[in-house]
Design a protein around this motif. Structure first.
Motif, PDB file in Angstrom:
ATOM      1  N   PRO A 162       0.713  -0.996   0.085  1.00  0.00           N
ATOM      2  CA  PRO A 162       0.076  -0.169  -0.185  1.00  0.00           C
ATOM      3  C   PRO A 162       0.556   1.432  -0.077  1.00  0.00           C
ATOM      4  O   PRO A 162       0.953   2.383  -0.394  1.00  0.00           O
ATOM      5  CB  PRO A 162      -1.185  -0.226   1.340  1.00  0.00           C
ATOM      6  CG  PRO A 162       0.043  -1.409   2.164  1.00  0.00           C
ATOM      7  CD  PRO A 162       0.246  -2.654   1.302  1.00  0.00           C
ATOM      8  N   GLU A 163       2.168   0.787   0.025  1.00  0.00           N
ATOM      9  CA  GLU A 163       3.149   1.901   0.490  1.00  0.00           C
ATOM     10  C   GLU A 163       3.324   2.889  -0.961  1.00  0.00           C
ATOM     11  O   GLU A 163       3.540   3.103  -0.848  1.00  0.00           O
ATOM     12  CB  GLU A 163       4.120   2.505   1.589  1.00  0.00           C
ATOM     13  CG  GLU A 163       5.051   1.002   1.202  1.00  0.00           C
ATOM     14  CD  GLU A 163       4.226  -0.300   1.364  1.00  0.00           C
ATOM     15  OE1 GLU A 163       5.430  -1.055   1.313  1.00  0.00           O
ATOM     16  OE2 GLU A 163       3.865  -0.268   2.048  1.00  0.00           O
ATOM     17  N   ASP A 164       3.416   1.876  -1.593  1.00  0.00           N
ATOM     18  CA  ASP A 164       3.955   2.512  -2.888  1.00  0.00           C
ATOM     19  C   ASP A 164       2.715   3.386  -3.887  1.00  0.00           C
ATOM     20  O   ASP A 164       2.941   3.392  -4.920  1.00  0.00           O
ATOM     21  CB  ASP A 164       4.376   0.733  -3.914  1.00  0.00           C
ATOM     22  CG  ASP A 164       4.949   0.270  -2.959  1.00  0.00           C
ATOM     23  OD1 ASP A 164       6.301   1.431  -2.755  1.00  0.00           O
ATOM     24  OD2 ASP A 164       5.997  -0.611  -3.227  1.00  0.00           O
ATOM     25  N   TYR A 165       1.488   2.543  -3.740  1.00  0.00           N
ATOM     26  CA  TYR A 165       0.431   3.390  -4.128  1.00  0.00           C
ATOM     27  C   TYR A 165      -0.716   4.044  -3.352  1.00  0.00           C
ATOM     28  O   TYR A 165      -1.645   4.511  -3.620  1.00  0.00           O
ATOM     29  CB  TYR A 165      -0.449   1.480  -4.291  1.00  0.00           C
ATOM     30  CG  TYR A 165       0.269   1.285  -5.788  1.00  0.00           C
ATOM     31  CD1 TYR A 165       0.494   1.107  -6.900  1.00  0.00           C
ATOM     32  CD2 TYR A 165       1.192  -0.335  -5.216  1.00  0.00           C
ATOM     33  CE1 TYR A 165       0.724   0.859  -7.805  1.00  0.00           C
ATOM     34  CE2 TYR A 165       1.611  -0.472  -6.037  1.00  0.00           C
ATOM     35  CZ  TYR A 165       1.612  -0.289  -7.247  1.00  0.00           C
ATOM     36  OH  TYR A 165       2.079  -1.339  -8.257  1.00  0.00           O
ATOM     37  N   ALA A 166      -0.199   4.787  -2.581  1.00  0.00           N
ATOM     38  CA  ALA A 166      -0.628   5.752  -1.260  1.00  0.00           C
ATOM     39  C   ALA A 166      -1.434   7.030  -2.160  1.00  0.00           C
ATOM     40  O   ALA A 166      -2.276   7.361  -1.428  1.00  0.00           O
ATOM     41  CB  ALA A 166       0.210   6.433  -0.296  1.00  0.00           C
ATOM     42  N   ASP A 167      -1.257   6.813  -3.109  1.00  0.00           N
ATOM     43  CA  ASP A 167      -2.216   8.622  -3.958  1.00  0.00           C
ATOM     44  C   ASP A 167      -2.778   7.860  -5.045  1.00  0.00           C
ATOM     45  O   ASP A 167      -3.508   9.189  -5.657  1.00  0.00           O
ATOM     46  CB  ASP A 167      -0.372   9.019  -5.061  1.00  0.00           C
ATOM     47  CG  ASP A 167       0.312   9.916  -3.844  1.00  0.00           C
ATOM     48  OD1 ASP A 167       0.448  10.243  -3.292  1.00  0.00           O
ATOM     49  OD2 ASP A 167       1.332   9.781  -4.787  1.00  0.00           O
ATOM     50  N   ASN A 168      -2.802   6.851  -5.149  1.00  0.00           N
ATOM     51  CA  ASN A 168      -4.170   6.594  -5.840  1.00  0.00           C
ATOM     52  C   ASN A 168      -4.923   5.623  -5.539  1.00  0.00           C
ATOM     53  O   ASN A 168      -5.324   5.324  -4.374  1.00  0.00           O
ATOM     54  CB  ASN A 168      -3.927   6.372  -7.402  1.00  0.00           C
ATOM     55  CG  ASN A 168      -2.116   5.129  -6.981  1.00  0.00           C
ATOM     56  OD1 ASN A 168      -2.466   3.888  -6.923  1.00  0.00           O
ATOM     57  ND2 ASN A 168      -1.009   5.957  -8.155  1.00  0.00           N
ATOM     58  N   LYS A 169      -4.497   3.856  -5.978  1.00  0.00           N
ATOM     59  CA  LYS A 169      -5.204   3.105  -5.168  1.00  0.00           C
ATOM     60  C   LYS A 169      -4.952   2.797  -4.110  1.00  0.00           C
ATOM     61  O   LYS A 169      -6.247   2.395  -3.315  1.00  0.00           O
ATOM     62  CB  LYS A 169      -4.485   1.454  -5.729  1.00  0.00           C
ATOM     63  CG  LYS A 169      -5.050   1.368  -7.807  1.00  0.00           C
ATOM     64  CD  LYS A 169      -6.334   1.367  -7.874  1.00  0.00           C
ATOM     65  CE  LYS A 169      -6.397   1.743  -9.596  1.00  0.00           C
ATOM     66  NZ  LYS A 169      -7.768   1.376  -9.690  1.00  0.00           N
ATOM     67  N   ALA A 170      -4.512   2.489  -3.304  1.00  0.00           N
ATOM     68  CA  ALA A 170      -4.466   2.813  -1.863  1.00  0.00           C
ATOM     69  C   ALA A 170      -4.881   4.051  -0.654  1.00  0.00           C
ATOM     70  O   ALA A 170      -4.095   3.685   0.176  1.00  0.00           O
ATOM     71  CB  ALA A 170      -2.946   1.776  -1.081  1.00  0.00           C
TER      72      ALA A 170
END
Length: 425
Positions: free
Chosen positions: A275-283
């Motif tokens: 989730p930390e890698d997609y904090a700006d969109n999917k996560a």
């Protein structure tokens, strides 16, 4: 000659007397039958009046349900304070559906006997109507929201047909199991029930509305209801084993092709694993939800003092449990989970002591609906499973969901009241 005439007249008179006696006896018997029928109708009417006057209410179940609704209204009010819409409009909509839902719940509990679902045209009609509503999503009435068509719009009013599908599955499956009788012992009948009342509606929802979470919940409801009704365990153990193996292979396959996959399912799984890698969109929702849960501490920041709700879009829907954790803390979250546990325990108690199999299966369906939805919602907000849109029963904002839940609870109250009637008799 005169003697013969006298004998004939005497015989004729006796015959007429016999015929008249027979008619009198028939008329008397008919009057007696009519009196008995009338007496039974009057007795049944008096019993119905007595039942309504001495209606038994499961106060513990009612209290815990109203408590959850009250918590939901408070949290919807608190989490909607940063939206573009006014707080009054959002809260007014939820209060309106709660009042209408409680009215229908009382109507079902006291007036509409749950045995109405033992009629084929009611149960099957409701099931077919619910599938028809799903097909309406393919028409211009279907509303596309955030890339998925899950709503039917009728002017300013819109609703989710999946909620009606859940009721249709509970009613039709319960009726079919009762109607099968001893044939329910047949494994072939069990697999047929799984297919027709589990796979068919779940597949329609997944294909038409791309609603995987609701498809899983409906399949789980069908599985739990049949598990209660079927006398054996082997088919269920086999399905769980095969399903577990298939899920493991599927997840392994998806993980191995994550980098090459470009559809949104792959993106959701990546956002779930990292989730930390997609904090700006999917996560985005997942990350901020976890921040809210962690920042709440033991007793929370206090009502209305959540900071994460400013960043979460429509925090009063699927992610409302994170706002509960932030504002009420771990203590408040555990109290909500305890309330759900008590509610489910009382519903299970009613199902166990129901007057007949139909009542037991209807209550089991309501139990499965609420329990699965709570488990999936809590699992999503804690990032235990990939993110999917499922509301928290009685608490999240959603007029259709709340209305359907309250109507389901009306059936549970109706069954519980008839348990008390049998004990009194």
């Amino acid at each position: 000659m005169a003697n013969d005439v006298r004998k004939r007249s005497t015989n004729k008179g006796n015959t007429q007397k016999d015929i008249s006696r027979t008619r009198i006896n028939r008329q008397a018997k008919k009057k007696q039958q009519n009196y008995i029928k009338s007496h039974r109708r009057k007795k049944r009417f008096r019993l119905n009046i007595k039942r309504k006057a001495g209606f038994y209410l499961d106060y513990s179940l009612m209290f815990i349900m109203l408590l959850l609704i009250g918590v939901g209204l408070v949290m919807v009010y608190s989490s909607s304070s940063t939206t573009k819409e006014t707080i009054f409009d959002i809260l007014k909509s939820q209060v309106l559906f709660a009042v209408v839902g409680i009215f229908f719940m009382i109507l079902e509990a006291r007036i509409v006997d749950y045995h109405i679902y033992s009629k084929k045209w009611v149960s099957y009609g409701l099931y077919i109507f619910s599938l028809f509503l799903v097909l309406l999503l393919l028409t211009p009435l279907g509303k596309n929201v955030n890339g998925a068509t899950r709503w039917i719009g009728l002017g300013s009013f819109s609703f989710m047909p999946v909620e009606v599908v859940k009721v249709g599955v509970i009613a039709a499956l319960s009726f079919r199991i009762v109607n099968l009788g001893d044939r329910m012992n047949n494994t072939f009948s069990l697999f047929w029930l799984w297919f027709f009342y589990g796979v068919v509606p779940a597949g329609l929802l997944y294909v038409i509305s791309n609603n995987l979470s609701s498809a899983i919940i409906i399949s789980g409801m069908c599985f739990i209801i049949t598990f209660v009704a079927f006398p054996g365990y082997k088919p269920f153990a086999a399905v769980v084993g095969v399903g577990g193996a298939f899920a493991t292979l599927l997840v392994t396959r998806l993980v191995s092709t994550l980098n090459s996959g470009d559809n949104f399912r792959h993106a959701r799984i990546l956002a779930w694993l990292h989730p930390e890698d997609y904090a700006d969109n999917k996560a985005y929702q997942t990350i901020h939800g976890l921040y809210a849960i962690g920042s709440g501490g033991l007793f929370g920041k206090g009502l209305g003092k959540s900071m994460v709700k400013i960043k979460l879009p429509e925090a009063y829907n699927d992610m409302i449990f994170t706002i509960i954790c932030e504002e009420l803390g771990l203590f408040g979250a555990l109290c909500v989970l305890l309330a759900f546990s008590v509610l489910l325990w009382r519903i299970a108690h009613v199902a166990k002591n129901a007057p007949d199999l139909l009542g037991a299966l209807l209550c089991t369906g309501v139990f499965a609906h609420i329990s699965l939805q709570v488990l999936v919602n809590i699992a999503v907000v804690t990032n235990t499973i990939p993110n999917t849109g499922v509301t928290l029963p009685f608490i999240s904002k959603g007029g259709t969901a709340l209305l359907i839940l309250l109507m389901e609870m009306g059936v549970v109250f109706n069954v519980s009241s008839q348990i008390k009637d049998e004990l009194n008799e």
